[in-house]
Enzyme design. Sequence first.
Site, short mmCIF file in Angstrom:
data_model
loop_
_atom_site.label_atom_id
_atom_site.label_comp_id
_atom_site.label_asym_id
_atom_site.label_seq_id
_atom_site.Cartn_x
_atom_site.Cartn_y
_atom_site.Cartn_z
CD GLU A 114 -3.25 0.23 -5.11
OE1 GLU A 114 -2.73 1.22 -5.80
OE2 GLU A 114 -2.32 -0.42 -4.86
CG HIS A 170 7.18 -0.41 -6.70
ND1 HIS A 170 7.32 -0.73 -8.08
CD2 HIS A 170 6.11 -0.36 -6.44
CE1 HIS A 170 6.09 -0.35 -8.58
NE2 HIS A 170 5.35 -0.15 -7.61
CD GLU A 171 5.13 -1.73 -2.81
OE1 GLU A 171 4.31 -0.69 -2.60
OE2 GLU A 171 5.16 -2.37 -3.65
CG HIS A 213 3.97 3.74 -4.76
ND1 HIS A 213 3.30 4.20 -5.94
CD2 HIS A 213 3.96 2.43 -5.13
CE1 HIS A 213 3.12 3.19 -6.79
NE2 HIS A 213 3.31 2.18 -6.25
CD GLU A 217 1.43 0.48 -8.60
OE1 GLU A 217 2.67 0.33 -8.40
OE2 GLU A 217 0.73 0.61 -7.77
N GLY A 248 2.43 -8.49 -4.13
CA GLY A 248 3.67 -8.53 -3.43
C GLY A 248 3.95 -7.43 -2.45
CG MET A 280 -0.97 -1.66 -0.07
SD MET A 280 -1.41 -0.82 -1.90
CE MET A 280 -1.89 0.85 -1.42
CD GLU A 281 0.90 1.79 -3.46
OE1 GLU A 281 0.28 2.52 -4.23
OE2 GLU A 281 1.46 0.59 -3.41
CG ASN A 282 -1.02 0.12 3.34
OD1 ASN A 282 -2.15 0.24 2.56
ND2 ASN A 282 -0.61 -0.93 3.54
#
Length: 831
Positions: free
Chosen positions: A144, A313-314, A317, A336, A277, A279-281
């Site tokens: 991203e 948060h992740e 997503h 986001e 911080g 990443m929502e892969n």
Amino acid sequence: MAEEQSVEQFKGQPRLPEFAAPRRYDLFLKPDLSACAFAGAAEIALDVLAATRFLVLNAADLAVDHASISFKNQESSQELRPLEIVEVQEDEILVLGFDRVLPLGKGILRIRFTGTLNDQMKGFYRSVYEYNGEKRNMAVTQFEAADARRCFPCWDEPAFKATFRITLKVPSELVALSNMPVIEEKIDGLLKTLSFQESPIMSTYLVAVVVGLFDFVEAFTPDGIRVRVYCQVGKSNQGKFALDVAVKTLDLYKGYFAVPYPLPKLDMVAIPDFASGAMENYGLVTYREKSLLYDERYSSASSKQWVAITVTHELAHQWFGNLVTMEWWTHLWLNEGFASWMSYLAADSLFPEWNIWTQFLDDTTSGLVLDALSESHPIEVEINHANEIDQIFDSISYDKGASIIRMLQSYLGAECFQSQFLTDGSSGNGQWIVPLTLCCGSYNTQKKFLLKTKFEELDIMDLIGSANGKANLLEKSSQGNSERFWIKFNIDQTGFYRVKYDDELAAGLRYAIEANKLYATDRIGILEDSYALCVACKQTLSSLLSLLDAYREEFDYTVLGHIVTISCKIANIVTDATPELADEIKVFLIILLQISAEKLGWDPKEGESHLAVMLRGDLLTALVRIGHDMTRNEAVRRFYIFLNDRNTSLLPPDTRKAAYIAVMQTVSASNRSGYESLLRIYRETDESEERVRVLSSLSSCPDPDIVLEVLNFLLSSEVRNQDAVYGLRVSREGRETAWRWLKENWDYISKTWESASLIAAFIGCIVSPFSSEEKAEEMEEFFASRTKPSFARTLKQSLERVRINARWVQSIRNDHSLEEAVKELAHKNGI
């Protein structure tokens, strides 16, 4: 016509043409961790949707094997090879031109390529870790916003969703992870080939691969979804807290979204070198170590909260962003902002004792501060080129986005106008619809309304209930035995706007604060609005200090957190603006904070709350920064006990930052012992949080020579590139030194920290603290020939902040009532 197409028409375009779209990628990758390189092959099933002689896709920093490229139509089975192969580096596209129009329908594109495992923390890159005292490389992806193209040729835009079948060939002893579970493993001597289950359709930016040596802890959701936290060998216990949060959050979101978690597993991996911080892969979430790992012995309470917020948060997503994805980066704010809002909703459900929605106002404030710059941007931003995307991963997209969503949730469907607030004091041209709420004298008397025009009058008597209501309140107030009239706009601070009160209404709010009539959220809102108006020169510093005085008996963690932040900013600006009054103002600020600090003390108390633990560290750190000798001396005393006994209870993780800063404030070129001691702690620990704590304290030294030494240390091999930014917030005395250092090292810094978020930190931390128009012009001149699209917006915002500071300094100097106000506050507080 397709016959008239040419390579030139595809150059300089913001988006890829849509005459072909991928359906499935069969992707093979073979990383060589020793050589820091990789080889790969992609077989892309695609649909030709319109007449074209060209296929145009993204590729960057790859060596594409031209001889390997072929296209085969599924029906005719005729293999075509391109006559033109053009790699347009500035646009990061690969243009394949054929000698005939491609048949419509399904086809297969085959490409082989090689690349470098770079050290830029984007694309397919290397991260370094230690195992048995030996440094080793791991391979990690971070795609991203637009960096999948650095790993394999692809249609690297969110709307071009496809399924992925990934195969990895890696050393047999290593762990290899991707979005989906392994379905087949073949070992061939020192290497093994892993085939992963085909993924659901997803965007390229969510594809992920991690190869390295890991331990893990695992658990299962009530639905049988396997959840794992991977980390460096020997640190698996530090993943248990995040694991517990993740399992509970998946179950919570399943109910909230009314959709089960879409994948058969969820892996979360701590990466030693990571630019953001987390990443929502899809199914393989990657984190900076400090955002995933928590150890009660070494981690602070604030870190525990940060881990919980980041994980929730992740995982939000996985539904909002991954399952349902924005069409283009213009809508990043919704992606986001929604995940940020959901993270607080989930954290509040899991940890109600944290009062997390009150703490959410920290995010609202952050969004408002950036939103008040003329060089800010709307939450929806037109992106004209891929190199512009990274700039909008900021507080507008995250914090303002989440705040807008919260406001709409609070006031669904209501609308009104309010003009744009800018920190530079000007009236912006922006005008939009927002809801307004207010209460009068009590939360029982509320009103929500919609302005029909830009200006409208409201009859307060309708709220109070009688024509003589206000008069009665004022009369009782004058007798000294009853309540005073007050009115508060933006109830519970759910609205994303500023409010300015006249002197009479402001006095009423000071009474309401002192009489404890207001929610913590509203006490925060009043203070933050007043501070913002002061910075914008729409309110005097005198009135802001008078308002702060109403918070003498404040003990709420979140409110005090805002008081701490604002107090430190005031202490800094008055040193520039009115040095003759700076000491007296700082004494007032110290007394304001000292009451709560003394109540909490240095030592943890049995049974105290999570919020009390966080507050202790914040207050002590602020008192040290502002210059309270008693706190500083005690901090130094405890530090040297800790230095000789790392297991002492006198300096737990939450108060170490205060001690480290206090020690650096005693350091000079002729007295380096404290500095050397902190470097020793940095070198001896393998805890990411502790290293960051040291780095963020070193530059607090008032000696410019030591500051320069610290800054040079940040560029050394001892500091991970991701961590260097923590040491950039230098002391006021070191500002000029830091600016000279940035100029002298700019070429190296701009090449080493190419990631937009990291290079932006260098600019923001070193440029923004100044407060003169002359310095802004000097900086503007330096960057005139050095600006790149990836940080142009950050630079403009930083220069604007310098000019805002300059205007604020002049406004304070013109505040003729300031000296009298300071004396009055000093007398009132026994100074």
